[in-house]
Design a protein around this motif. Sequence first.
Motif, PDB file in Angstrom:
ATOM      1  N   LEU A  67      13.347  25.232 -34.219  1.00  0.00           N
ATOM      2  CA  LEU A  67      13.334  24.315 -35.357  1.00  0.00           C
ATOM      3  C   LEU A  67      14.636  24.324 -36.132  1.00  0.00           C
ATOM      4  O   LEU A  67      14.969  23.354 -36.794  1.00  0.00           O
ATOM      5  N   THR A  68      15.365  25.429 -36.069  1.00  0.00           N
ATOM      6  CA  THR A  68      16.595  25.488 -36.847  1.00  0.00           C
ATOM      7  C   THR A  68      17.784  24.946 -36.063  1.00  0.00           C
ATOM      8  O   THR A  68      18.691  24.354 -36.632  1.00  0.00           O
ATOM      9  N   PHE A  69      17.795  25.177 -34.749  1.00  0.00           N
ATOM     10  CA  PHE A  69      18.989  24.790 -33.990  1.00  0.00           C
ATOM     11  C   PHE A  69      18.725  23.803 -32.863  1.00  0.00           C
ATOM     12  O   PHE A  69      19.552  22.967 -32.577  1.00  0.00           O
TER      13      PHE A  69
ATOM     14  N   LYS B 251      23.511  24.718 -38.673  1.00  0.00           N
ATOM     15  CA  LYS B 251      22.076  24.554 -38.475  1.00  0.00           C
ATOM     16  C   LYS B 251      21.701  23.078 -38.397  1.00  0.00           C
ATOM     17  O   LYS B 251      22.318  22.231 -39.041  1.00  0.00           O
ATOM     18  N   GLN B 252      20.699  22.811 -37.595  1.00  0.00           N
ATOM     19  CA  GLN B 252      20.160  21.460 -37.520  1.00  0.00           C
ATOM     20  C   GLN B 252      18.665  21.567 -37.652  1.00  0.00           C
ATOM     21  O   GLN B 252      17.932  21.450 -36.685  1.00  0.00           O
ATOM     22  N   VAL B 253      18.209  21.823 -38.885  1.00  0.00           N
ATOM     23  CA  VAL B 253      16.788  22.041 -39.088  1.00  0.00           C
ATOM     24  C   VAL B 253      16.050  20.724 -38.870  1.00  0.00           C
ATOM     25  O   VAL B 253      16.496  19.674 -39.327  1.00  0.00           O
ATOM     26  N   LEU B 254      14.955  20.829 -38.130  1.00  0.00           N
ATOM     27  CA  LEU B 254      14.230  19.648 -37.675  1.00  0.00           C
ATOM     28  C   LEU B 254      14.017  18.599 -38.764  1.00  0.00           C
ATOM     29  O   LEU B 254      14.268  17.423 -38.556  1.00  0.00           O
ATOM     30  N   GLU B 255      13.574  19.028 -39.960  1.00  0.00           N
ATOM     31  CA  GLU B 255      13.223  18.015 -40.945  1.00  0.00           C
ATOM     32  C   GLU B 255      14.422  17.572 -41.780  1.00  0.00           C
ATOM     33  O   GLU B 255      14.307  16.709 -42.617  1.00  0.00           O
TER      34      GLU B 255
ATOM     35  N   PRO C  86      12.624  26.938 -41.995  1.00  0.00           N
ATOM     36  CA  PRO C  86      11.674  27.631 -41.118  1.00  0.00           C
ATOM     37  C   PRO C  86      11.705  29.147 -41.258  1.00  0.00           C
ATOM     38  O   PRO C  86      10.663  29.789 -41.197  1.00  0.00           O
TER      39      PRO C  86
ATOM     40  N   TYR D 109      16.444  21.255 -31.865  1.00  0.00           N
ATOM     41  CA  TYR D 109      15.389  20.250 -31.933  1.00  0.00           C
ATOM     42  C   TYR D 109      15.255  19.482 -30.626  1.00  0.00           C
ATOM     43  O   TYR D 109      14.211  18.936 -30.315  1.00  0.00           O
TER      44      TYR D 109
ATOM     45  N   ALA E 176      20.913  12.561 -35.611  1.00  0.00           N
ATOM     46  CA  ALA E 176      21.109  13.467 -34.480  1.00  0.00           C
ATOM     47  C   ALA E 176      20.705  12.725 -33.216  1.00  0.00           C
ATOM     48  O   ALA E 176      19.677  12.050 -33.185  1.00  0.00           O
TER      49      ALA E 176
ATOM     50  N   ARG F  59       5.967  19.632 -40.565  1.00  0.00           N
ATOM     51  CA  ARG F  59       7.073  20.210 -41.330  1.00  0.00           C
ATOM     52  C   ARG F  59       7.444  19.351 -42.534  1.00  0.00           C
ATOM     53  O   ARG F  59       8.169  19.814 -43.419  1.00  0.00           O
TER      54      ARG F  59
ATOM     55  N   LEU G  57      16.087  11.984 -36.388  1.00  0.00           N
ATOM     56  CA  LEU G  57      16.086  12.000 -34.933  1.00  0.00           C
ATOM     57  C   LEU G  57      16.095  10.574 -34.413  1.00  0.00           C
ATOM     58  O   LEU G  57      15.104   9.862 -34.527  1.00  0.00           O
TER      59      LEU G  57
END
Lengths: 366, 360, 505
Positions: C313-315, B22-26, C339, C317, B90, C332, B30
């Motif tokens: 949001l999980t994979f 998983k690459q959760v946004l927060e 999420p 971005y 990322a 967020r 970035l």
Amino acid sequence: MNLQPKENRLVSPYFAFYLIHTMQVGVGVLGFQRYIAKSAGHDAWMAVITGGILIHLLVWMSYRMLKNSDGDLVAVHEDIAGKAIGGLFSTLFTIYSGFLALTVLRTYIEVIQVWMFPHINTWGISLILLCVVYYFVSGGFRIVTALAFFSLLLGTPLIFLKYFAVKDSHIYNILPLFDHSVTDFFVATKTMTLNYLGFEMLLLYYPFIKHPEKSEKWSQWGVFFSILLYTITAVESFAYYSQGQLKHTIWATLTLWKIVEFPFVERFEYIGISIWLFVVLPNICIAVWCVTRGFKRIYSLKQKHTLIPVLILIFAGTVLFKDRQQIDLLNSMVSRAGYYFIYFYIPLLFVLHWMVMKVRRRKKDA
Amino acid sequence: MPNTKLAAVAVLLFLTGCTPQKQVLEDIQLVGVVGYDYVDESTIRATVSVPTTEGGSDQAVLSSTTYSAKSHTSKNIRQVLQAESPRPFASGRVSVIIFNEELARRGITKIIDSLQRDPSVGRNIYLAVAKGKTQEMLSKEYPVGEIVPAYLKLMIEQNMELTFPRANFHHFNYSYYGKGSDPFMPLLEEKHGHIRITGVALFDHSKYVDHISFDNSFIFKLMYQSFRQGSHEFKLGKNNYLTLENLSSHVNYDIYSPNTNPKINITVDVTGKVNDAAGTPLYQAKTIEMIEKTIKKQTEHDAEKMVKRFQQKGIDPLGLGDRARSRGRRFNFKDWNQKYPDIPVQVKANIEVTQGGIVE
Amino acid sequence: MFGKRRQKKQERSQNQSSGQAKTQLTFEQLMEKCKASKDFVSFTKSDKHPFTISYYKSMVNPDLVHKDLIPYLTSFSSLSLTELSQEIPVENIEHTSDVQTIMDSLLTGSVLVQSRPEKSNCLLIPAATAEKRQISVPETEFSVVGPKEAFVESLEVNINMVRKRLPIPELHVKEVTVGKLSKTRVVFLYIEGIVNMENVNTLKQRISDIEYDHILDSTYILQMISDNQYSPFPQLINTERPDRVAAVLSEGKVAVLVDGSPSALTGPTTLIEFFSAFEDYFLSWHIASVFRLIRLFGVFFSVLSTPLYVAVLTFHYEMIPTDLLGTLIASRSGIPFPPIVEAVILELSIELLREAGARLPSKVGQTIGIVGGIVIGTAAVQAGLTSNVLLIIVALAALASFTTPVYQMSNTIRLIRFPFLVFAQFWGLLGVAICSSFVLGHMLRLTSLGRPYLAPLFPLRVTDLKDALFRLPFNRQNLRPMQMRPADPARFNYKRGIEKNDIEE
């Protein structure tokens, strides 16, 4: 043994269009440009057309053969070589179909692994995709056909994404025409026909089409539509990439999607790969269905009994082929088999069957 | 029936154990901008600019911060950077990549190669060359109402709509890997508390060799592509200047005998309006004609001078070689490259001034 | 698969009916059984009048008994039962001695008249009370324009409402009784000459195969006769509008009405039909077509929006547009949950609100909506538990799911987004695609009374598309849907319908 499927299991003739077309468009579209450009450079897009015309011819031959035998490939084989030897050849064809399904599935999984989820296990994603395949194939040929129909509905709009590349394209890239030798051209045509593989499954599902002889026109349209799609893709890619750049781009179509930008979403390739599942699924499902149908015809095995073992074998296959080299090897092996099958075996069969039929007719008359 | 359902559920539960990472946004950093600086022969320094937030979700404030590290390979830099960051980096949202002038002069092949391979890097990101150190440029704050990554991206983007020729990562790859053309990118400089484009940085394959000034980028763009915006200042007489606003321009290349004795004619058709011509009456047909003539002369002169300069340096940002290839069968790039500096190039400009604004 | 199951069912039902036959009562036993209930009365007026009258007080109309029955019985005391039945001003009087019939009639509100109390030979005079609700405005399928009648709980009234709209003898009403305890009267309606009898027979077969003790509403039947009872998708339409029933009957469909149920079932149906409101036919076709598309969009939005949010949001971005990125990161930041947890919490709270609103009296229900929507939502965002972006998405998705005109379908839509959420959490966008393919496969396999569920999309029937995703004007609707394989496919003479006069004529 029932040769003729039940009336309510048949599909209308026009579905031949979808069946032929979806089987020809699969993972190949995502990156065939590089392979054909290797030999014929910027002229390779013409090889797409000539290759397609050959396919038209082969479809015509298959139809002549099937019409005369009133059945499928297994019946043709029996007409020519008798039950035992004919059965052997039919078995080879079913195994080939199985490998076709394996190749498509493994290549799609590779795309997922390279582009979306580098850390995903091959067996995990393979298992879940095969569950989907099981669900469709166990529903019978009608469901598989329906899937082919929806695949076209969902997959074809993706062609419009090429619009985003138009403003950065140089159409002069495909000029001058006929800049390559005939041999180069021939090699590119050969490479291209490999992308058109899959139409030969017709030889097995032919009896499942209602009034099959009426479906020929639809099949030819299906091939034509595939040619159109491949030609547009090739021309646009050649205009968008420089030849040197194309050499470095393994998945030219996918890379092209990278520049697609909407106000609500960027980087369309992730959506594209997900939607591509619907393009790939009918490929796998039709091939797997043909394997089970083939075994039923040759050895009278029940389709519901062979389906699970076939899927398990394909599953084992996807896990076995691990890296890019092995997958490339699998691809080239299956394409070579397909190449010999469609270019040598089908014409040979066509001629043999024509002769056998002539001899028989004479006997009947005498 | 219920048994198969149960089995299906069991398989699904089992499968959930093997999901992708998983690459959760927060939970990731970035990277918005990467700057590469030259340290010594074998070492480069990378500086990344990352957006950060403060405050809860209701009144969060966006700002940006930089991390910097040096190493031998560009991928290893990530490991070194990671050591000081709270979350993993990322690279999927990189929008601008800047090379320090010195590094660019020595070639950027390695960095380009690794960028090209990374599937998460987009193709419509911008590459640029910076005068001075990128580390300094990125770590400063600019009072423009945007964080540094967004500022750089928007600034380059809107200039490419106007007078600067389009050049993103895809265009770079096109010329970099293709034969018969050379890449170019914007040249940035930090001045008076802002970052500005000061010119077009011209590359010879992977090496930065020359640049043309921002003033001249309009002339370059006229020859490079057909477009519909942008403006340029022309000298009308002594101490008398006017600005031509481009409404639509079209470029056409005529290449004669590309294989043997090449000769190139570049024709540029420009339709524009003149808004700012202090003191010159714009309602007389005669004046308009005069203006058109002057602009034509200057454009042709500047353009030919520019092409001459490209030929002398042996670079081909206009892609003349690529265009010549499409005009002749059995085209030989080696021959072409030898002949390139001496090929006669003629530029012909057709200027048409249509309006002079809303008053006479 | 289904064939086998049905076969088994039939065998079972045969066994049971033979078991019932053994427990045949005698007349005396029946009277004894009835008298055990407090509301059963049996009396003889006086010795002069020999007739014995028995009935369930709760089931008969007392006015009728007092005014139209007892006076006649007393004045014609010398007549035989047969002669008596001719004098009494009530129709459908039965003269029988069959105990089973007597029991059934007594229990449905007939008055039993005997010449002598011990004799089983008797008259059965129907005198059932018809306690019924006033015909009211449709509530679940409300329309702004058009008729405002809805079915009520009385079968007769319901049939009346349909027949009023189709006053033709070809409208056939066939009745079946199902339910061991409830003895529910189930009727199915069709128009002979239009309907394909295959559909009628399938329906009849399935309804008479029903084995259950009580049938209290048409929704019972809906679930029991579905082609695939394991599917979350409703396979017949449940409607409370008599006008809609009349319209589909004329398309060649079959309708089922159940006594005591204010809604009818119609079939065979297609998925698309669940998204066409009957009001579409009252509006001009352009508007109706746009509304249908909006509803269809609503379905996709409702099912996919939250799963896509979770997947992106999980994979992925990378896919978030630059201009939105800042907003999303900001919204967020500081939220303690991933999420998926955030999404599940919000989805569940919306479902809680909906359920609470549905269970409470309407006035309190409104308050719940406001309290839930405004207070809890704002508080959750301010407390930093959920992001305001997701709050908007979830609320819009819920709103979109309510645009579906058929209640059963809108419930299904809200249910199936949970598996999508799970798949999105595990495999991102690819998971959403996989889940969609499962749903697609499921819908392809579904049938409604043996007719494909996804028609007219698959199998593709171009003529049926005129009234599917769009609704073309009435003069183009010259053919009845092919889906039903109607016996008479033409609605009207197309040529006469589109004939146009010259400019000046």
